[in-house]
Structure formats: C-alpha cells, structure tokens
Design a protein around this motif. Sequence first.
Motif, mmCIF file in Angstrom:
data_model
loop_
_atom_site.group_PDB
_atom_site.id
_atom_site.type_symbol
_atom_site.label_atom_id
_atom_site.label_comp_id
_atom_site.label_asym_id
_atom_site.label_seq_id
_atom_site.Cartn_x
_atom_site.Cartn_y
_atom_site.Cartn_z
ATOM 1 N N GLY A 1 53.712 -73.401 -64.029
ATOM 2 C CA GLY A 1 52.721 -73.145 -64.302
ATOM 3 C C GLY A 1 52.303 -72.006 -65.211
ATOM 4 O O GLY A 1 52.945 -71.265 -64.271
ATOM 5 N N ILE A 2 51.450 -71.855 -65.448
ATOM 6 C CA ILE A 2 50.749 -70.234 -65.947
ATOM 7 C C ILE A 2 49.051 -70.190 -65.441
ATOM 8 O O ILE A 2 48.237 -71.391 -65.692
ATOM 9 C CB ILE A 2 50.958 -70.046 -67.490
ATOM 10 C CG1 ILE A 2 53.089 -70.153 -67.849
ATOM 11 C CG2 ILE A 2 50.757 -68.707 -68.096
ATOM 12 C CD1 ILE A 2 52.968 -70.222 -69.654
ATOM 13 N N ARG A 3 48.912 -68.765 -64.748
ATOM 14 C CA ARG A 3 47.073 -69.191 -64.871
ATOM 15 C C ARG A 3 46.851 -67.881 -64.879
ATOM 16 O O ARG A 3 48.200 -66.624 -65.215
ATOM 17 C CB ARG A 3 47.427 -69.123 -63.045
ATOM 18 C CG ARG A 3 48.121 -70.277 -62.755
ATOM 19 C CD ARG A 3 47.754 -69.835 -60.502
ATOM 20 N NE ARG A 3 46.578 -70.223 -60.108
ATOM 21 C CZ ARG A 3 45.834 -71.312 -60.212
ATOM 22 N NH1 ARG A 3 45.895 -72.680 -60.306
ATOM 23 N NH2 ARG A 3 44.272 -71.812 -59.658
ATOM 24 N N LEU A 4 45.689 -67.879 -65.727
ATOM 25 C CA LEU A 4 45.400 -66.240 -66.316
ATOM 26 C C LEU A 4 44.205 -66.447 -66.311
ATOM 27 O O LEU A 4 43.239 -67.500 -65.569
ATOM 28 C CB LEU A 4 45.205 -67.104 -67.737
ATOM 29 C CG LEU A 4 46.382 -67.626 -68.806
ATOM 30 C CD1 LEU A 4 45.745 -67.519 -70.377
ATOM 31 C CD2 LEU A 4 47.371 -65.691 -68.839
ATOM 32 N N HIS A 5 43.702 -65.083 -65.562
ATOM 33 C CA HIS A 5 42.608 -65.083 -64.621
ATOM 34 C C HIS A 5 41.349 -63.792 -65.159
ATOM 35 O O HIS A 5 41.530 -63.757 -66.476
ATOM 36 C CB HIS A 5 43.175 -64.756 -63.237
ATOM 37 C CG HIS A 5 43.828 -65.112 -62.332
ATOM 38 N ND1 HIS A 5 45.016 -64.438 -61.890
ATOM 39 C CD2 HIS A 5 43.616 -66.509 -62.186
ATOM 40 C CE1 HIS A 5 45.769 -65.958 -61.184
ATOM 41 N NE2 HIS A 5 44.832 -66.622 -60.729
ATOM 42 N N SER A 6 40.355 -64.026 -64.449
ATOM 43 C CA SER A 6 38.999 -63.522 -65.464
ATOM 44 C C SER A 6 38.936 -61.785 -65.801
ATOM 45 O O SER A 6 38.712 -60.938 -66.144
ATOM 46 C CB SER A 6 37.591 -63.814 -65.438
ATOM 47 O OG SER A 6 37.742 -63.492 -64.143
ATOM 48 N N ASP A 7 40.097 -61.913 -64.102
ATOM 49 C CA ASP A 7 40.321 -59.904 -63.929
ATOM 50 C C ASP A 7 41.481 -59.325 -65.228
ATOM 51 O O ASP A 7 42.027 -58.338 -65.025
ATOM 52 C CB ASP A 7 40.131 -59.692 -62.969
ATOM 53 C CG ASP A 7 41.734 -60.201 -62.241
ATOM 54 O OD1 ASP A 7 42.115 -61.146 -62.850
ATOM 55 O OD2 ASP A 7 42.347 -59.892 -61.016
ATOM 56 N N THR A 8 41.624 -60.578 -66.471
ATOM 57 C CA THR A 8 42.620 -60.505 -67.115
ATOM 58 C C THR A 8 44.439 -60.013 -66.302
ATOM 59 O O THR A 8 45.537 -59.551 -67.510
ATOM 60 C CB THR A 8 42.606 -58.465 -67.730
ATOM 61 O OG1 THR A 8 43.174 -57.298 -66.996
ATOM 62 C CG2 THR A 8 41.604 -58.519 -68.703
ATOM 63 N N SER A 9 44.525 -60.821 -65.020
ATOM 64 C CA SER A 9 45.197 -60.474 -64.739
ATOM 65 C C SER A 9 46.459 -61.779 -65.417
ATOM 66 O O SER A 9 45.534 -62.633 -65.726
ATOM 67 C CB SER A 9 45.558 -60.273 -62.813
ATOM 68 O OG SER A 9 44.932 -61.280 -62.281
ATOM 69 N N GLY A 10 47.278 -62.342 -64.190
ATOM 70 C CA GLY A 10 47.834 -64.094 -64.844
ATOM 71 C C GLY A 10 50.065 -63.911 -63.663
ATOM 72 O O GLY A 10 49.359 -63.327 -63.175
ATOM 73 N N LEU A 11 49.583 -65.025 -64.226
ATOM 74 C CA LEU A 11 50.867 -65.280 -62.735
ATOM 75 C C LEU A 11 51.509 -66.698 -64.008
ATOM 76 O O LEU A 11 51.047 -67.329 -64.259
ATOM 77 C CB LEU A 11 50.536 -65.846 -61.512
ATOM 78 C CG LEU A 11 51.178 -66.222 -60.284
ATOM 79 C CD1 LEU A 11 52.396 -65.216 -60.021
ATOM 80 C CD2 LEU A 11 50.632 -67.011 -59.096
ATOM 81 N N THR A 12 52.661 -66.421 -63.869
ATOM 82 C CA THR A 12 53.588 -67.380 -64.076
ATOM 83 C C THR A 12 54.673 -68.130 -62.651
ATOM 84 O O THR A 12 55.352 -66.687 -62.444
ATOM 85 C CB THR A 12 54.770 -66.922 -65.083
ATOM 86 O OG1 THR A 12 53.299 -66.779 -66.439
ATOM 87 C CG2 THR A 12 56.043 -68.047 -65.405
ATOM 88 N N LEU A 13 54.696 -69.029 -62.696
ATOM 89 C CA LEU A 13 55.399 -69.489 -61.607
ATOM 90 C C LEU A 13 56.671 -70.742 -61.764
ATOM 91 O O LEU A 13 56.436 -71.237 -62.941
ATOM 92 C CB LEU A 13 54.388 -70.609 -60.362
ATOM 93 C CG LEU A 13 53.429 -69.931 -59.469
ATOM 94 C CD1 LEU A 13 52.830 -71.382 -59.090
ATOM 95 C CD2 LEU A 13 54.049 -69.469 -58.626
#
Length: 246
Positions: free
Chosen positions: A70-82
């Motif tokens: 999955g992919i997560r996008l955050h309001s602080d413009t950071s992100g994470l791909t697992l």
Amino acid sequence: MSIDGFTDVWNRLFDAQPDPPPLLVLLTGLAALAVVLTRLPWRIGRNAITIAHEGGHALAALLTGRRLHGIRLHSDTSGLTLSAGRPSGPGMAFTLLAGYLAPSLIGLAGAWLLGGNRITLLLWIAVVLLLAMLVMIRNAFGVVSIVVTTAVVFGVSWFAGPQVQAVFAYTGVWFLLIGGIRPVGELQTLRRRGRMPASDADQLAGVTFLPAIFWVGLFGLVNLLALGVGTSLLAGAHLANLDLPF
C-alpha cells in the motif's frame, strides 16, 4: 458506445493538437519555476511531487517482483510506500532508487509527449496512472488527494479547450521537471542536520556498498539531466520562434 462515438474518442486521444504559442511555453515554465521557488505555492504543489515519488516506489516494487502492500500520502507532503520482499539485493535497491527520480522522469516522458503535441493523450495517461495508484492508497488523506487530482486532470482533458489544456499540461510537466530537483536539496539539508537518518539515500547505502551522499548526488544529477533534456523537448523549437523585444 457507437462506432462513431468510439472513433471520436480515439481521435480526441491520439490526434495531435495545434502547436502552442511560444510565449505560452515560456510563461508556463516561468510559472512552474515560481511555484517551486516560493514557500506557500511549493507547500501546496509539493503534493504532486509526493504522488509521483511514491508512485515511482510502487511501480519499481511491482516491476522487481516485490509485494506491494500500500501507499500512504500525508498532509505534510510526506508519503510512505510499503512493500515486502528481500530486504536487500537489486529489487530493494531499485525500489528505493525510484522515488526521487520518478517526478523528473515522469516529467521527461510528459515533455516527449508534448513535443509531439499529444496534449490530450498526456492528460488521459495521467488519469489512468492516478486511478491505478488510487487502488493502493491506504489512508483517507491519500484517497482525497488522488481523487481530487484525478478529477482536475480529467476535467481539463474532457471539458477544456486546446489552449487551456496546453497551459495546464505544460505547467504540470515543467513543474515535475523543475520540482523534481528541489526535494533532493531538501533531502541533503535534512540529512546534514541529522533529521532524516532513514532516508531513501541512507537505506540505499545500507543495501549497497556506496555511501548515502553518492545516492543523493545521483538523484540530483539524473534530475538535472532530465530537466535539460525536457527543456529541449518543450522549448527548443517553440522558443526559437519567440520574438522577444531584446
């Protein structure tokens, strides 16, 4: 859909649009540069860079046979791909490498399409990629971000006239090409202050024999080359015909 309707959509997608005015190409580039260099517009526009960054990680993971969780996008413009798979080796390295390169390389591909005046096709490819990414989003802000971005791109591609499509597409591609460089500088600044010990570059250093600063330099070099080639594709022929008063 009737045959005539299908033909109309096909032609709309693959026909070349008229050459944009040279001044449009120049002004959209300057507008993208202004967004990258100013704080609040960059803070907003950086979400598009994060989408491309995390999309690059996700695509690289799939291409190397890793299991994308999955992919997560955050309001602080950071992100994470697992993703899951071997914690080292070429697949892991390629997945880590893809993030910081993706915005500039996507921008370069967009510049190639715009060089052939395939403006509508570019916008529809963007819609398809965003919808494919939406399936893997795992948080509410990420879903909203992708849905809004997709709606805007689709709306411009379907309802806007050629000039508006050209302004939107050229600004977006310029932004990816120019905006892909700034996060590399931000990365090194944060690393130097000890605030990103687990950055992509540091993780690459952990799975290869090369230090993190080498990978930061590689990110910057590739993105600068993409900007140079992309500028030639976008502006070469158009700006040669621009009649400037100096």
